[in-house]
Enzyme design. Structure first.
Site, PDB file in Angstrom:
ATOM      1  N   ARG A  40      19.988   5.707 -23.565  1.00  0.00           N
ATOM      2  CA  ARG A  40      20.538   4.998 -22.407  1.00  0.00           C
ATOM      3  C   ARG A  40      21.397   5.897 -21.515  1.00  0.00           C
ATOM      4  O   ARG A  40      21.250   5.906 -20.294  1.00  0.00           O
ATOM      5  CB  ARG A  40      21.350   3.791 -22.889  1.00  0.00           C
ATOM      6  CG  ARG A  40      21.945   2.963 -21.788  1.00  0.00           C
ATOM      7  CD  ARG A  40      22.687   1.753 -22.392  1.00  0.00           C
ATOM      8  NE  ARG A  40      23.389   1.028 -21.388  1.00  0.00           N
ATOM      9  CZ  ARG A  40      24.670   1.214 -21.076  1.00  0.00           C
ATOM     10  NH1 ARG A  40      25.374   2.128 -21.709  1.00  0.00           N
ATOM     11  NH2 ARG A  40      25.244   0.511 -20.144  1.00  0.00           N
TER      12      ARG A  40
ATOM     13  N   ARG B 229      21.170   2.484 -36.073  1.00  0.00           N
ATOM     14  CA  ARG B 229      20.526   3.548 -35.319  1.00  0.00           C
ATOM     15  C   ARG B 229      21.323   4.828 -35.488  1.00  0.00           C
ATOM     16  O   ARG B 229      22.529   4.802 -35.676  1.00  0.00           O
ATOM     17  CB  ARG B 229      20.453   3.181 -33.840  1.00  0.00           C
ATOM     18  CG  ARG B 229      19.586   1.977 -33.570  1.00  0.00           C
ATOM     19  CD  ARG B 229      19.393   1.762 -32.089  1.00  0.00           C
ATOM     20  NE  ARG B 229      18.479   0.674 -31.867  1.00  0.00           N
ATOM     21  CZ  ARG B 229      18.846  -0.528 -31.446  1.00  0.00           C
ATOM     22  NH1 ARG B 229      20.097  -0.788 -31.202  1.00  0.00           N
ATOM     23  NH2 ARG B 229      17.947  -1.461 -31.267  1.00  0.00           N
TER      24      ARG B 229
END
Length: 176
Positions: free
Chosen positions: A60, A141
């Site tokens: 991101r 993650r």
């Protein structure tokens, strides 16, 4: 994305992580049984889903950096804390920031994440939709160096998109 802006599309392509094997380039995910196998044995292949683009993942922050390059200097400001928005004469919006600064705009677009202050200002602090809520879903993650991923998972899993299916949903494993 390309229809929206070629610059945004090119920025995404610049930082995207995709399956590396030619034979997997259109595979969205390979599903493997991540629950029923003995330690040290290979998980059972279940099935694959394909599409025209295959799997595309992007960090991101890296994608936001690419998009920020497309905005003319001085138009966008980052790392500001919005305290309020009021409509003034002529339909303009006055934004007040925590550091005392103010700015005028024709529109305010909130891209400030799960704890969105813009959403709170629009809906009101008391609206249940204005606050993040626990959804009983979670994902673990992390990023590890590719050489370590190949060593631990084997090349096929490390460089291509996989979903390990088990009794609890797991996110896709993506190695960079």
């Amino acid at each position: 994305m390309e229809l929206c802006s070629n610059g945004i599309y090119q920025g995404f392509e610049h930082v995207a992580t995709k399956s590396q094997w030619k034979s997997k380039e259109k595979v969205w995910l390979s599903f493997v049984d991540g629950y029923h196998h003995d330690v040290g044995t290979k998980e059972k292949f279940l099935f694959e889903l394909e599409n025209e683009l295959g799997q595309n993942a992007v960090h991101r922050a890296h994608f936001l950096d690419e998009m920020a390059k497309l905005v003319p200097e001085g138009v966008s400001h980052f790392h500001k804390h919005l305290d309020g928005v009021t409509e003034i004469d002529g339909g303009k919006l006055r934004m007040r920031f925590h550091d005392g600064a103010e700015a005028l705009a024709d529109a305010v677009i909130g891209c400030d994440g799960i704890k969105s202050r813009v959403r709170q200002l629009i809906l009101g602090d008391d609206d249940p939709a204005a606050q993040p809520q626990y959804t009983h879903k979670y994902a673990y993650r992390g990023l590890i160096p590719m050489d370590k991923a190949i060593e631990a998972l084997g090349e096929e899993k490390a460089v291509n998109a996989n979903l390990h299916v088990r009794d609890v949903p797991s996110p896709p494993i993506r190695c960079v």
